[in-house]
Design an enzyme around this catalytic site. Structure first.
Site, PDB file in Angstrom:
ATOM      1  N   LYS A 105      18.066  33.007 -29.302  1.00 30.31           N
ATOM      2  CA  LYS A 105      17.822  33.441 -28.596  1.00 30.31           C
ATOM      3  C   LYS A 105      16.390  34.354 -28.453  1.00 30.31           C
ATOM      4  CE  LYS A 105      21.422  32.295 -25.567  1.00 30.31           C
ATOM      5  NZ  LYS A 105      22.069  32.898 -24.585  1.00 30.31           N
TER       6      LYS A 105
ATOM      7  N   GLU B   6      30.745  27.539 -28.703  1.00 27.03           N
ATOM      8  CA  GLU B   6      30.147  28.783 -28.574  1.00 27.03           C
ATOM      9  C   GLU B   6      30.932  29.782 -28.034  1.00 27.03           C
ATOM     10  OE1 GLU B   6      25.629  29.442 -26.391  1.00 27.03           O
ATOM     11  OE2 GLU B   6      26.075  27.783 -26.028  1.00 27.03           O
TER      12      GLU B   6
ATOM     13  N   ASP C 132      30.354  26.227 -23.886  1.00 28.05           N
ATOM     14  CA  ASP C 132      30.406  27.492 -24.102  1.00 28.05           C
ATOM     15  C   ASP C 132      31.492  28.333 -23.542  1.00 28.05           C
ATOM     16  OD1 ASP C 132      28.896  30.294 -24.809  1.00 28.05           O
ATOM     17  OD2 ASP C 132      27.447  29.422 -23.398  1.00 28.05           O
TER      18      ASP C 132
ATOM     19  N   ASP D 180      26.401  33.139 -30.229  1.00 25.93           N
ATOM     20  CA  ASP D 180      25.213  33.617 -29.454  1.00 25.93           C
ATOM     21  C   ASP D 180      24.888  35.146 -28.694  1.00 25.93           C
ATOM     22  OD1 ASP D 180      23.347  33.667 -26.957  1.00 25.93           O
ATOM     23  OD2 ASP D 180      25.432  32.647 -25.897  1.00 25.93           O
TER      24      ASP D 180
ATOM     25  N   HIS E 139      25.430  27.612 -11.020  1.00 30.08           N
ATOM     26  CA  HIS E 139      25.887  26.922 -12.270  1.00 30.08           C
ATOM     27  C   HIS E 139      26.774  28.206 -12.942  1.00 30.08           C
ATOM     28  CE1 HIS E 139      24.217  26.300 -16.339  1.00 30.08           C
ATOM     29  NE2 HIS E 139      24.416  27.268 -16.418  1.00 30.08           N
TER      30      HIS E 139
ATOM     31  N   LYS F 176      30.095  24.537 -19.456  1.00 28.59           N
ATOM     32  CA  LYS F 176      30.734  25.661 -19.632  1.00 28.59           C
ATOM     33  C   LYS F 176      31.887  26.155 -18.910  1.00 28.59           C
ATOM     34  CE  LYS F 176      26.544  27.653 -19.794  1.00 28.59           C
ATOM     35  NZ  LYS F 176      26.223  29.683 -21.002  1.00 28.59           N
TER      36      LYS F 176
ATOM     37  N   LYS G  58      26.533  20.490 -23.000  1.00 33.21           N
ATOM     38  CA  LYS G  58      26.928  21.489 -23.277  1.00 33.21           C
ATOM     39  C   LYS G  58      27.757  22.206 -21.737  1.00 33.21           C
ATOM     40  CE  LYS G  58      25.538  25.844 -23.490  1.00 33.21           C
ATOM     41  NZ  LYS G  58      24.677  27.358 -24.799  1.00 33.21           N
TER      42      LYS G  58
ATOM     43  N   GLU H  38      18.133  24.070 -25.926  1.00 32.60           N
ATOM     44  CA  GLU H  38      18.956  23.858 -25.150  1.00 32.60           C
ATOM     45  C   GLU H  38      17.768  24.604 -24.041  1.00 32.60           C
ATOM     46  OE1 GLU H  38      22.461  26.753 -22.839  1.00 32.60           O
ATOM     47  OE2 GLU H  38      22.688  26.750 -25.103  1.00 32.60           O
TER      48      GLU H  38
END
Length: 383
Positions: A272, A223, A197, A248, A20, A168, A166, A326
């Site tokens: 979050k 983001e 993001d 965020d 990831h 990255k 989304k 998410e």
């Protein structure tokens, strides 16, 4: 009065389905802190504290979260009535500064106990209770390879699992990142929402250029394009561009939420529970956003099933959830430590309906994935 009988805090490491890739780190596994609290009536509650990439993302690590709970929070729990969750968290807040993820794990476990004690889902203990039984869930495309990401998105659409994606970005030059996003959006067209993001990977000049280009290729939001402390720059970018900024990393609870709203620094908040310090502070962030006309998005720290369930219970209570959620963390893992997985279907996550958080540990799997590989817990004398 419910007293503390036992608390067990431990770290587990679970493998992920693929690397990831974020701007600051590449994850090959997810490490999470799990806490199990048992009160004097024998009711057990579980919670989770998870961060991303050790200390590369924020100021808490799995090892530090466990230390904070064991050394500083657990002794406080011995002195309070666990049935009064708000009061307990206020006491912890008085003696423990920051450590939001550690506090979130403990608060989630206490809410789990409270829901089980009353026979209701945790969402019924938050504000006016749940307003929805399911919610849209985005999927993050983070392989970094355009063809791989398109194939992955197509498979998700075919399975009716996700239609929000989304990406990255932030490691490559701005033009290369935008080309990557544009190719994916062109392949998916109107069948899906595509967002990015940046994880604070740009400076203001790069963000100015990148946001304009992303709007041109059909991206729906950006983001946290710049550093979390640069609220003034976020406000300038928000004023200059039609594409909305989603805060965020800049959002660590109600105080930050108010400051960003007051300075028009973002038009969307990624809420979050871990970053806010728990379900109740995260709910306050949502109320500030509502009052300021800021859209809501249910964010994640890539929690496993326990933390994802706790987040879902909160997000189910919001009047508006304009940008979906998410909460895909459990789907990123090849293994889990619960008896029943959460249900994902028709592009949404269903909120558990059993008392408390609605999830339970699989003891055999838990024992296998614990770092310590042994059961070590703090039991009070005479409990």
């Amino acid at each position: 009065m419910a007293l503390l009988a036992k608390i067990d805090t431990f770290i587990i490491d679970l493998p992920t389905i693929r690397p990831h890739v974020l701007a600051m780190a590449t994850m090959h596994r997810q490490s999470m802190v799990l806490v199990r609290i048992t009160d004097s009536d024998g009711i057990e509650g579980i919670g989770e504290g998870t961060t991303i990439g050790g200390l590369s993302y924020g100021d808490e690590s799995p090892e530090g979260i466990k230390l904070a709970i064991d050394t500083y929070i657990a002794p406080l729990l011995e002195q309070v009535d666990l049935s009064r969750v708000g009061s307990v968290m206020a006491t912890i807040g008085k003696y423990v500064v920051s450590n939001h993820i550690a506090k979130c794990a403990v608060e989630s476990a206490l809410l789990d106990i409270a829901g089980k004690r009353l026979g209701v889902p945790a969402s019924e203990l938050i504000a006016g209770g749940r307003r929805r039984d399911s919610m849209p869930v985005a999927w993050t495309l983070a392989s970094g390879e355009t063809g791989t990401d398109i194939a992955e998105a197509e498979a998700m659409l075919e399975a009716r699992r996700h239609n929000i994606f989304k990406l990255k970005i932030g490691k490559r030059p701005v033009a290369a990142d935008v080309a990557h996003v544009g190719a994916i959006k062109a392949a998916l067209g109107d069948r899906a929402s595509v967002r990015v993001d940046v994880n604070q990977g740009w400076d203001e000049v790069q963000a100015d250029r990148g946001m304009a280009m992303l709007a041109d290729v059909g991206c729906d939001l950006v983001e946290q394009p710049i550093a979390r402390h640069a609220v003034a720059a976020m406000a300038r970018l928000s004023a200059r561009h039609a594409i909305p900024i989603m805060a965020d990393e800049a959002l660590h609870g109600p105080i930050d939420a108010f400051a960003i709203a007051a300075n028009a620094g973002a038009r969307i908040y990624a809420i979050k529970i871990a970053q806010s310090g728990g379900v109740f502070p995260a709910h306050a962030v949502g109320m500030i956003a509502d009052a300021a006309g800021i859209g809501l998005y249910g964010g994640t720290m890539l929690e496993g099933t326990v933390g994802t369930a706790a987040s879902a219970h909160l997000f189910a209570t919001f009047a508006q959830l304009q940008w979906g959620t998410e909460l895909f963390g459990p789907l990123l893992l090849t293994e889990d430590v619960v008896t029943e997985p959460l249900t994902y279907a028709d592009f949404e996550l269903r909120v558990p309906t059993s008392p408390g958080l609605g999830v339970a540990f699989d003891e055999d799997k838990l024992a296998h994935f614990r770092r310590d590989r042994t059961t070590s817990h703090h039991t009070l004398q005479g409990a």
